[in-house]
Design a protein around this motif. Structure first.
Motif, mmCIF file in Angstrom:
data_model
loop_
_atom_site.group_PDB
_atom_site.id
_atom_site.type_symbol
_atom_site.label_atom_id
_atom_site.label_comp_id
_atom_site.label_asym_id
_atom_site.label_seq_id
_atom_site.Cartn_x
_atom_site.Cartn_y
_atom_site.Cartn_z
ATOM 1 N N VAL A 175 0.753 -0.880 -0.219
ATOM 2 C CA VAL A 175 0.321 0.207 0.110
ATOM 3 C C VAL A 175 1.218 1.441 -0.030
ATOM 4 O O VAL A 175 1.565 1.847 0.707
ATOM 5 N N PRO A 176 1.323 1.813 -0.918
ATOM 6 C CA PRO A 176 1.466 3.326 -0.867
ATOM 7 C C PRO A 176 0.905 4.206 -0.413
ATOM 8 O O PRO A 176 -0.539 4.025 0.485
ATOM 9 N N ASP A 177 2.180 5.193 1.164
ATOM 10 C CA ASP A 177 1.670 5.908 1.796
ATOM 11 C C ASP A 177 2.220 7.015 1.475
ATOM 12 O O ASP A 177 3.426 7.751 0.973
ATOM 13 N N PRO A 178 1.326 7.880 0.684
ATOM 14 C CA PRO A 178 1.707 9.268 -0.102
ATOM 15 C C PRO A 178 2.281 10.376 0.566
ATOM 16 O O PRO A 178 2.626 11.120 0.924
ATOM 17 N N GLU A 179 1.933 10.501 2.361
ATOM 18 C CA GLU A 179 2.995 11.743 2.828
ATOM 19 C C GLU A 179 4.028 10.912 3.159
ATOM 20 O O GLU A 179 4.636 12.070 3.567
ATOM 21 N N ARG A 180 4.507 9.867 3.461
ATOM 22 C CA ARG A 180 5.619 8.798 3.738
ATOM 23 C C ARG A 180 6.674 9.485 2.090
ATOM 24 O O ARG A 180 8.178 9.441 2.587
ATOM 25 N N GLY A 181 6.167 8.755 1.951
ATOM 26 C CA GLY A 181 6.534 8.370 0.098
ATOM 27 C C GLY A 181 6.996 6.696 0.788
ATOM 28 O O GLY A 181 7.181 6.269 1.837
ATOM 29 N N GLY A 182 6.853 5.639 -0.792
ATOM 30 C CA GLY A 182 6.805 5.134 -0.463
ATOM 31 C C GLY A 182 5.722 3.745 0.484
ATOM 32 O O GLY A 182 4.735 4.214 -0.542
ATOM 33 N N LEU A 183 5.634 2.827 0.250
ATOM 34 C CA LEU A 183 5.083 1.749 1.091
ATOM 35 C C LEU A 183 4.741 1.830 2.722
ATOM 36 O O LEU A 183 5.493 2.213 3.266
ATOM 37 N N LEU A 184 3.423 1.810 3.053
ATOM 38 C CA LEU A 184 3.241 1.127 4.119
ATOM 39 C C LEU A 184 3.864 0.073 4.872
ATOM 40 O O LEU A 184 3.781 -0.532 4.083
ATOM 41 N N PRO A 185 4.525 0.929 5.936
ATOM 42 C CA PRO A 185 5.454 -1.008 6.374
ATOM 43 C C PRO A 185 4.546 -2.049 7.163
ATOM 44 O O PRO A 185 3.417 -1.553 7.604
ATOM 45 N N PRO A 186 4.846 -3.113 6.471
ATOM 46 C CA PRO A 186 4.583 -4.305 6.712
ATOM 47 C C PRO A 186 3.714 -4.181 8.157
ATOM 48 O O PRO A 186 2.607 -4.974 8.403
ATOM 49 N N GLN A 187 4.420 -3.825 9.333
ATOM 50 C CA GLN A 187 3.848 -3.779 10.744
ATOM 51 C C GLN A 187 3.033 -2.847 11.488
ATOM 52 O O GLN A 187 2.283 -2.240 12.548
ATOM 53 N N GLY A 188 2.512 -2.007 9.838
ATOM 54 C CA GLY A 188 1.847 -0.966 9.938
ATOM 55 C C GLY A 188 2.596 0.574 10.408
ATOM 56 O O GLY A 188 3.504 0.563 11.001
ATOM 57 N N ALA A 189 1.533 1.969 10.554
ATOM 58 C CA ALA A 189 1.863 3.029 11.057
ATOM 59 C C ALA A 189 0.305 3.880 11.709
ATOM 60 O O ALA A 189 -0.802 3.238 11.099
ATOM 61 N N ILE A 190 1.102 5.633 11.528
ATOM 62 C CA ILE A 190 0.183 5.732 12.510
ATOM 63 C C ILE A 190 -0.426 6.843 11.513
ATOM 64 O O ILE A 190 0.906 7.125 10.497
#
Length: 61
Positions: free
Chosen positions: A11-26
């Motif tokens: 899953v792309p993370d537009p805020e951070r760039g790159g992908l959402l880490p497998p362990q998740g994120a806020i």
């Protein structure tokens, strides 16, 4: 809100760039992430539970 990708999804993370880490994120509570939830690309999770699971997996190895 805290989310993590469904198993097997990138899953792309537009805020951070790159992908959402497998362990998740806020992530921010935006239309983008609400749509990802609605499309079952990510699941809402509890960051404390995820950290505890990671720690217990490391301890058993």
């Amino acid at each position: 809100m805290y989310v993590k990708p469904q198993a097997g999804r990138s899953v792309p993370d537009p805020e951070r760039g790159g992908l959402l880490p497998p362990q998740g994120a806020i992530v921010p509570d935006t239309q983008y992430w609400l749509r990802r939830l609605g499309d079952n690309d990510v699941i809402a999770a509890d960051p404390d539970v995820q950290a505890a699971k990671s720690a217990s997996v490391k301890e058993t190895k």
